[in-house]
Design an enzyme around this catalytic site. Sequence first.
Site: not given
Ligand code: FAD
Length: 422
Positions: A388, A143, A261, A178, A146
């Site tokens: 969140e 997928q 998902e 992933s 991100s």
């Molecule tokens: C095990 C795992 C597998 C994954 N696999 C995939 C994959 O296969 N494909 C893919 O595309 N992605 C994948 N991801 C990525 C995942 O979708 C993102 O990590 C997730 O959506 C959070 O985005 P970020 O890491 O950029 O954090 P950020 O968006 O930068 O967030 C950082 C912090 O800010 C908080 N925050 C952000 N916006 C808000 C808001 N509006 N209100 C309150 N709090 C907020 C969040 O809760 C978090 O604590 C995976 C992640 C993990 C952990």
Amino acid sequence: MADRVLTTTGSARYERNTCMGTREEQLSPEEFGIAARRWLSERLGGQPDTGDLDAIQVARSFQADLYDAGFAGITFPAEWGGQGLSAAYQQAFDEEAAHYELPNFVFLVGLAMCGPTLVDLGTATQKRRYLRSLLRGEEIWSQLFSEPSAGSDVAGLRTRAVRDGDDWIVQGQKVWTSRAQYARFGALLARTDPSVPKHQGLTMFILDMHAPGVTVRPLTVMSGRSPFNEVFLDEVRVPGDAVLGAVGDGWTSALTMLDHERRSVGSPSYGGDTRLSFNSLKLFAESMGAAGEASVRRSLTELFATERAVSLLTARLREEKREGQDLGARSSVAKLTGALLLRQATAAFTEMAGPSDLAWSADDERHVAIDSAIKAAPSVGIAGGTNEIQRNIIGERILGLPREPSVERGKSFAETQGSGEE
Ligand SMILES: Cc1cc2nc3c(=O)[nH]c(=O)nc-3n(C[C@H](O)[C@H](O)[C@H](O)COP(=O)(O)OP(=O)(O)OC[C@H]3O[C@@H](n4cnc5c(N)ncnc54)[C@H](O)[C@@H]3O)c2cc1C
């Protein structure tokens, strides 16, 4: 030939080979669970002899056997290679499978996210081409949502797809993808129109991960493993018939996939035996000789009750979805409660392990397995949208609370700050 489960839409039969020839029996969900128990114990019981096979080969061979035995794609439509059964049969299978570490985790993105989205939105040609091979483990899916600056705010993504005749040319970068290093196909979300608000200018594509211009770089995490990747897309040509859903309606396609998902990640069967659960902690308590202690019994009972409630919620949502009902934002409730369940399980473990949780020898397999499950637990509160974000969705879409303030509302993506557009 071995005994096997045969399914047609809505019903399952068991084909038993006897000295008098084959005999067929209708199976209720409970009997389906018993057949699954027998099959899983024969296939995974004892020490599997995997010889020189690597983990991906082991996974492929297991998934093919699972499919051929009638236990893969249980709720997928029979016409596209699934078993066409109700969620009660899936639930019966999951309860049996929870006792094993199924070696097919590499297929999870395909089985739980991309496959169901293909069923919902794919053309007949796409379903025919991709679904059976996905269910049988012949082709791994990933997928690609991100990006370095688009996680929680995935609609803010910058990967562009520009028309070139009937095709599209894709340029950009994805991250946290992933198991992309093993994937044959990916569900790619890209921006096709920056002149409209950010949620309206997206399109989802089926990406051939072996196409020229696709570079996958594994990211190594602290465990030493590489579950994630960066994916670079440099002038990648994607054919017009690879659009999944409608051009410009990629946000609907993305929400469809995220809905699948969230129900999957929230489900107590996600991660199988590698996950902290009532089963694994009960075994741990027994091995510590602590299962009779009042506080341990209380923690385990509370964990069992929550796990059961989350499991029934995800099963109910799966069945409503199969019947074509609108789930609204309720998959976010399943996702959030599933993530909180793991937090509860971690707390229960810490309480029952006491000081022995601080250090253990490297050959203590029981502790090493639980340690890696504890380290993996927080990821459930991030993947598919953080806790969140789920709370925001539940607040706005279920409880009717006011929407978050946004300076972007009504503006085109190109106008918004940080879009990187000229
Ligand atoms: C095990 C795992 C597998 C994954 N696999 C995939 C994959 O296969 N494909 C893919 O595309 N992605 C994948 N991801 C990525 C995942 O979708 C993102 O990590 C997730 O959506 C959070 O985005 P970020 O890491 O950029 O954090 P950020 O968006 O930068 O967030 C950082 C912090 O800010 C908080 N925050 C952000 N916006 C808000 C808001 N509006 N209100 C309150 N709090 C907020 C969040 O809760 C978090 O604590 C995976 C992640 C993990 C952990």
